[in-house]
Scaffold this active site. Sequence first.
Site, PDB file in Angstrom:
ATOM      1  CG  HIS A  81      14.700  40.966   9.475  1.00 19.86           C
ATOM      2  ND1 HIS A  81      15.219  41.960  10.189  1.00 19.86           N
ATOM      3  CD2 HIS A  81      15.191  40.954   8.203  1.00 19.86           C
ATOM      4  CE1 HIS A  81      16.143  42.623   9.355  1.00 19.86           C
ATOM      5  NE2 HIS A  81      16.074  41.906   8.218  1.00 19.86           N
ATOM      6  CG  PHE A 126      11.834  39.153  -0.367  1.00 21.42           C
ATOM      7  CD1 PHE A 126      11.764  38.296   0.527  1.00 21.42           C
ATOM      8  CD2 PHE A 126      11.732  38.647  -1.783  1.00 21.42           C
ATOM      9  CE1 PHE A 126      10.926  37.172   0.202  1.00 21.42           C
ATOM     10  CE2 PHE A 126      11.143  37.544  -1.828  1.00 21.42           C
ATOM     11  CZ  PHE A 126      10.590  36.722  -0.980  1.00 21.42           C
ATOM     12  CG  ASN A 128      18.426  42.988   1.967  1.00 19.41           C
ATOM     13  OD1 ASN A 128      18.099  42.904   3.005  1.00 19.41           O
ATOM     14  ND2 ASN A 128      19.424  42.018   1.867  1.00 19.41           N
ATOM     15  CG  ASP A 153      14.340  44.238  12.417  1.00 17.50           C
ATOM     16  OD1 ASP A 153      13.691  44.678  11.545  1.00 17.50           O
ATOM     17  OD2 ASP A 153      15.496  43.610  12.407  1.00 17.50           O
ATOM     18  CG  ASN A 174      21.163  44.848   4.865  1.00 14.03           C
ATOM     19  OD1 ASN A 174      22.159  45.634   4.676  1.00 14.03           O
ATOM     20  ND2 ASN A 174      21.278  43.384   5.064  1.00 14.03           N
TER      21      ASN A 174
END
Length: 257
Positions: A81, A126, A128, A153, A174
Site C-alpha cells: 500500500h 494516513f 484514507n 498502488d 480509499n
Amino acid sequence: MVLVIIPSIRIQISTRFSYSSSFKSLKIGLNLKNLKSNKLRFMSEEAQPSTSSTAESTPPPSPWLIVGLGNRGFVFKGTRHNVGFEMVDRIANAEGISLTSGSFKSLLGEGHIGNVPVILCKPQTFMNASGQSVGAIVSYYKIPLKQVLLIYDDLDLPFAKLRLLSKGGHGGHNGMKSVIHHLGGRREFNRLRIGIGRPSGSIEAFNFVLRAFSNLESEELEFTFQKGVEAVHILLSDGFDKSATFANSAKPLDRIG
C-alpha cells in the site's frame, strides 16, 4: 549724389535682408528636421517593449505537485500500500530534493526536475485522509489540476506494471476517494498507478495490501521505480502522450533502448 547713395542703401538693405531670411529659413528647416527625427526615435522606443518591465510582469510558472500515497509509520514501510511513498522517495533521491516535515500535514520537498519547479508530497494523514493534504496544497499554490500527479498502488494491475492516465475515477482506492472528495469532485488530474497484483487464495485485499514484498518482488519492483522516475521526467519535459507511451509499455526497463 542722392541718386547714387539710395541704390547703394537699397542694395545693402536687400543683401542684409536676404542673408537674414536665408539664415532663418535654414535654422527653421534644421529645427523641423530635428523635431521629426526626435519624434520618430521616441515612437520607435515607445513601440519596443521594455525588457525589465516585461520580466517583472511575467509571473513565475506554477509548480507541478507530485504526490505519493501511503501510510506513515515504520510498521507500514515497504508494504504494498506504500509504493506511492517509495516512488516519491526515488524521485527525491534522483533529483536531490529533501523531504522534510512541513505544512499541510505532509512531508514536502521543493526543487526542480530539469527546468520545471516541483513540489514532492507524502501526506502524513494516513491513506484514507490523503485528500486533506492534497486539496490544501492545490488550493494554496493555485496549482492547475493538469499539473498534479498522484502515484499509488493498484490491485487491478499486474505486479510491477505501470499505468499513466490523465483522468479517471478512484477504482475503489480509499486514498483516491479522499483526494477526489477534497478536490471538489474533480478528477482531471494525472495519476500513475503501480500494479501490486491480486491476492491469491483466501487472503483478503485489506490484509494483502498491508503485506511486505518478498526479496524477489522487491528486486523486480526496483526496475519499476526506475521506469517510473523516467516517466515523470518525460511527463514534465515532453508532455503526457510521450510519457504514457513510455510508462504503459510492457517492455522491462533494462531492455528499452
